[in-house]
Design a protein around this motif. Structure first.
Motif, PDB file in Angstrom:
ATOM      1  N   ALA A   1     -20.795  -6.036   3.764  1.00 50.37           N
ATOM      2  CA  ALA A   1     -22.131  -5.958   1.416  1.00 50.37           C
ATOM      3  C   ALA A   1     -23.020  -5.803   1.670  1.00 50.37           C
ATOM      4  N   SER A   2     -23.509  -5.557   0.371  1.00 45.70           N
ATOM      5  CA  SER A   2     -24.868  -5.104   0.258  1.00 45.70           C
ATOM      6  C   SER A   2     -25.533  -6.046  -0.750  1.00 45.70           C
ATOM      7  N   GLY A   3     -26.908  -6.543  -1.101  1.00 45.54           N
ATOM      8  CA  GLY A   3     -27.580  -7.098  -2.182  1.00 45.54           C
ATOM      9  C   GLY A   3     -26.954  -8.025  -2.418  1.00 45.54           C
ATOM     10  N   ASP A   4     -26.846  -8.279  -3.834  1.00 45.36           N
ATOM     11  CA  ASP A   4     -26.718  -9.996  -4.420  1.00 45.36           C
ATOM     12  C   ASP A   4     -25.774 -10.157  -4.147  1.00 45.36           C
ATOM     13  N   ALA A   5     -24.384  -9.273  -3.117  1.00 39.09           N
ATOM     14  CA  ALA A   5     -23.535  -9.736  -2.863  1.00 39.09           C
ATOM     15  C   ALA A   5     -23.234 -10.513  -1.460  1.00 39.09           C
ATOM     16  N   ARG A   6     -24.196  -9.479  -0.885  1.00 38.80           N
ATOM     17  CA  ARG A   6     -24.477 -10.016   0.568  1.00 38.80           C
ATOM     18  C   ARG A   6     -25.537 -11.246   0.906  1.00 38.80           C
ATOM     19  N   ARG A   7     -26.471 -11.904   0.273  1.00 39.13           N
ATOM     20  CA  ARG A   7     -27.245 -12.846   0.189  1.00 39.13           C
ATOM     21  C   ARG A   7     -25.752 -14.485  -0.266  1.00 39.13           C
ATOM     22  N   GLU A   8     -24.837 -14.052  -1.582  1.00 36.53           N
ATOM     23  CA  GLU A   8     -24.298 -14.964  -2.402  1.00 36.53           C
ATOM     24  C   GLU A   8     -22.834 -15.414  -0.603  1.00 36.53           C
ATOM     25  N   LEU A   9     -22.523 -14.229   0.293  1.00 33.62           N
ATOM     26  CA  LEU A   9     -21.778 -14.606   0.892  1.00 33.62           C
ATOM     27  C   LEU A   9     -22.639 -15.457   1.883  1.00 33.62           C
ATOM     28  N   HIS A  10     -23.926 -15.063   2.338  1.00 34.19           N
ATOM     29  CA  HIS A  10     -24.901 -16.062   3.185  1.00 34.19           C
ATOM     30  C   HIS A  10     -25.586 -16.946   2.537  1.00 34.19           C
ATOM     31  N   GLN A  11     -24.678 -17.708   1.482  1.00 38.11           N
ATOM     32  CA  GLN A  11     -24.803 -18.643   1.804  1.00 38.11           C
ATOM     33  C   GLN A  11     -23.840 -19.063   1.069  1.00 38.11           C
ATOM     34  N   LYS A  12     -22.559 -19.094   1.386  1.00 32.34           N
ATOM     35  CA  LYS A  12     -21.745 -19.410   2.008  1.00 32.34           C
ATOM     36  C   LYS A  12     -21.915 -19.432   3.320  1.00 32.34           C
TER      37      LYS A  12
ATOM     38  N   HIS B   1     -23.800 -22.597   4.999  1.00 31.55           N
ATOM     39  CA  HIS B   1     -23.269 -23.711   4.186  1.00 31.55           C
ATOM     40  C   HIS B   1     -21.361 -24.347   4.912  1.00 31.55           C
ATOM     41  N   THR B   2     -21.193 -23.135   5.274  1.00 30.83           N
ATOM     42  CA  THR B   2     -19.882 -23.567   6.226  1.00 30.83           C
ATOM     43  C   THR B   2     -20.171 -24.033   7.828  1.00 30.83           C
ATOM     44  N   LEU B   3     -21.514 -23.601   7.905  1.00 34.29           N
ATOM     45  CA  LEU B   3     -21.621 -23.979   9.061  1.00 34.29           C
ATOM     46  C   LEU B   3     -22.863 -25.143   9.560  1.00 34.29           C
ATOM     47  N   GLU B   4     -22.876 -25.023   8.307  1.00 39.22           N
ATOM     48  CA  GLU B   4     -23.471 -27.062   8.231  1.00 39.22           C
ATOM     49  C   GLU B   4     -22.812 -27.541   7.936  1.00 39.22           C
ATOM     50  N   ASN B   5     -21.460 -27.474   7.336  1.00 38.15           N
ATOM     51  CA  ASN B   5     -19.960 -28.368   7.957  1.00 38.15           C
ATOM     52  C   ASN B   5     -19.467 -28.884   8.857  1.00 38.15           C
ATOM     53  N   ILE B   6     -19.730 -27.577   9.952  1.00 35.30           N
ATOM     54  CA  ILE B   6     -19.038 -27.307  11.166  1.00 35.30           C
ATOM     55  C   ILE B   6     -19.389 -28.227  11.782  1.00 35.30           C
ATOM     56  N   HIS B   7     -21.473 -28.393  12.202  1.00 42.04           N
ATOM     57  CA  HIS B   7     -22.275 -29.372  12.720  1.00 42.04           C
ATOM     58  C   HIS B   7     -22.507 -30.691  11.940  1.00 42.04           C
TER      59      HIS B   7
ATOM     60  N   ASP C   1     -26.470 -16.083  11.074  1.00 42.49           N
ATOM     61  CA  ASP C   1     -27.354 -17.116   9.935  1.00 42.49           C
ATOM     62  C   ASP C   1     -28.956 -17.335  10.095  1.00 42.49           C
ATOM     63  N   LEU C   2     -29.242 -16.961  10.928  1.00 41.97           N
ATOM     64  CA  LEU C   2     -30.599 -16.590  11.572  1.00 41.97           C
ATOM     65  C   LEU C   2     -31.126 -15.237  11.197  1.00 41.97           C
ATOM     66  N   ALA C   3     -30.440 -14.500  11.628  1.00 45.53           N
ATOM     67  CA  ALA C   3     -30.465 -12.521  11.341  1.00 45.53           C
ATOM     68  C   ALA C   3     -30.578 -12.421   9.737  1.00 45.53           C
ATOM     69  N   LEU C   4     -29.854 -13.152   8.845  1.00 44.33           N
ATOM     70  CA  LEU C   4     -29.590 -13.130   7.534  1.00 44.33           C
ATOM     71  C   LEU C   4     -31.047 -14.035   7.195  1.00 44.33           C
ATOM     72  N   THR C   5     -31.393 -14.695   7.467  1.00 48.03           N
ATOM     73  CA  THR C   5     -32.154 -15.599   7.122  1.00 48.03           C
ATOM     74  C   THR C   5     -33.610 -14.850   6.915  1.00 48.03           C
ATOM     75  N   ASP C   6     -33.454 -14.427   7.749  1.00 48.49           N
ATOM     76  CA  ASP C   6     -34.869 -13.546   8.409  1.00 48.49           C
ATOM     77  C   ASP C   6     -34.972 -11.876   7.322  1.00 48.49           C
TER      78      ASP C   6
END
Length: 71
Positions: free
Chosen positions: A20-31, A34-40, A54-59
């Protein structure tokens, strides 16, 4: 939610993010985030490779925001 479902969902998102790239990549990162937060939140350990992704995508998103700033 069952840990197996959440881990499978996170891995599917990881694969989708790779192409993915652009907005689609950002949207997938948010998902993914959220999934990783649920796991934790449910007391399970987030796999290291997914945490690093997750950290790399945030950066990446932070750096992209600076690229759009006027000088």
């Amino acid at each position: 939610m069952a840990i197996d479902y959440l881990l499978l969902k996170a891995e599917e998102l990881e694969l989708a993010i790779q192409t993915a790239s652009g907005d689609a990549r950002r949207e997938l990162h948010q998902k993914l985030h959220h999934t990783l937060e649920n796991i934790h939140f449910n007391g399970w350990r987030v796999p290291a490779h997914l945490h690093k992704l997750d950290l790399a995508l945030t950066d990446e998103e932070i750096e992209d925001s600076f690229n759009n700033m006027p000088v």
